[in-house]
Enzyme design. Sequence first.
Site, PDB file in Angstrom:
ATOM      1  N   HIS A 123       0.819  -1.216   0.000  1.00  0.00           N
ATOM      2  CA  HIS A 123       0.000   0.000   0.000  1.00  0.00           C
ATOM      3  C   HIS A 123       0.850   1.263   0.000  1.00  0.00           C
ATOM      4  O   HIS A 123       1.945   1.316   0.555  1.00  0.00           O
ATOM      5  CB  HIS A 123      -0.930   0.002   1.216  1.00  0.00           C
ATOM      6  CG  HIS A 123      -0.201  -0.094   2.521  1.00  0.00           C
ATOM      7  ND1 HIS A 123       0.267   1.001   3.204  1.00  0.00           N
ATOM      8  CD2 HIS A 123       0.156  -1.167   3.267  1.00  0.00           C
ATOM      9  CE1 HIS A 123       0.866   0.612   4.324  1.00  0.00           C
ATOM     10  NE2 HIS A 123       0.812  -0.714   4.376  1.00  0.00           N
ATOM     11  N   ASP A 124       0.345   2.288  -0.680  1.00  0.00           N
ATOM     12  CA  ASP A 124       0.932   3.634  -0.682  1.00  0.00           C
ATOM     13  C   ASP A 124       2.308   3.685  -1.322  1.00  0.00           C
ATOM     14  O   ASP A 124       3.099   4.594  -1.053  1.00  0.00           O
ATOM     15  CB  ASP A 124       0.995   4.204   0.740  1.00  0.00           C
ATOM     16  CG  ASP A 124      -0.373   4.247   1.408  1.00  0.00           C
ATOM     17  OD1 ASP A 124      -1.241   4.990   0.917  1.00  0.00           O
ATOM     18  OD2 ASP A 124      -0.572   3.511   2.392  1.00  0.00           O
ATOM     19  N   GLY A 141       4.968  -1.449   2.274  1.00  0.00           N
ATOM     20  CA  GLY A 141       4.208  -0.218   2.094  1.00  0.00           C
ATOM     21  C   GLY A 141       5.064   1.033   2.126  1.00  0.00           C
ATOM     22  O   GLY A 141       6.160   1.060   2.683  1.00  0.00           O
TER      23      GLY A 141
END
Length: 268
Positions: A123-124, A141
């Site tokens: 994520h991100d 992430g």
Amino acid sequence: MAETKIHSSAIVEDGAKLADGVVVGPFCIVGADVTLGEGVNLASHVVVTGRTTVGARTRIFPFASIGHQPQDLKYKGEPSTLDIGSDCLIREGVTLNPGTEGGGMKTTIGNGCAFLANSHVGHDCHVGNNVIFSNNVMLAGHCDVGDFAIIGGGAAVIQFARVGAHSFLGGMSGLEQDLIPYGMALGNRAYLSGLNIVGLQRRGFSRNEIHDLRRAYRFLFAAEGTLLERVADVAEEFKDHTIVMEIIAFIRAGGKRSMCTPKNGGEA
């Protein structure tokens, strides 16, 4: 205009946007908030869900999981996104996760990237253009990966790390620091082992450019002084050398991780 083809066993939820020439193969699932660009090809058994956009001509192979909620225990269902560029290759078992509220709400992947079997983007993360992930690469992430970077099979990158443009991370390495642009890192834990000379030659960098990079590298990672002092000296001496200044800008920008450095006085 090319015809859009959806296999009879596939599920395309109401609201999904499919451009001309999209192929949705057997047993695929496309979620309601998904946008597939022109000529996207889902081979079979692919799931694309969430607020995910897939760019034109990207090919996705069986058992890839694209856009499912991130593997972050703090995620509470916020409407984050995953944006994948055009002409990407996403092989079997790849997982690409959207963003979270704690990381800017989006994961982005550039054009022309290749994610080989069972690789993962957390994520991100923000992945540039023409990046290659070999099999089983694990990108945690909040990582940034620059254009033309290559990550070898089975390598792992810790959260919040930066991988510079045109760099190379060797297979089975564990990177827990920032890797400079044009650099090469190896080992677990990874250390800076020189410059990605083979990659530079393959991409048409001139002998003079490579020579300048080598000189700058030796100055930057010499034994004398602090890194900040050496950065200032190199920035002054190489101020008219664009690619050297990319490394300087990367170091000066900083991040949450320290800089990956050589061990035992490694040469470029």
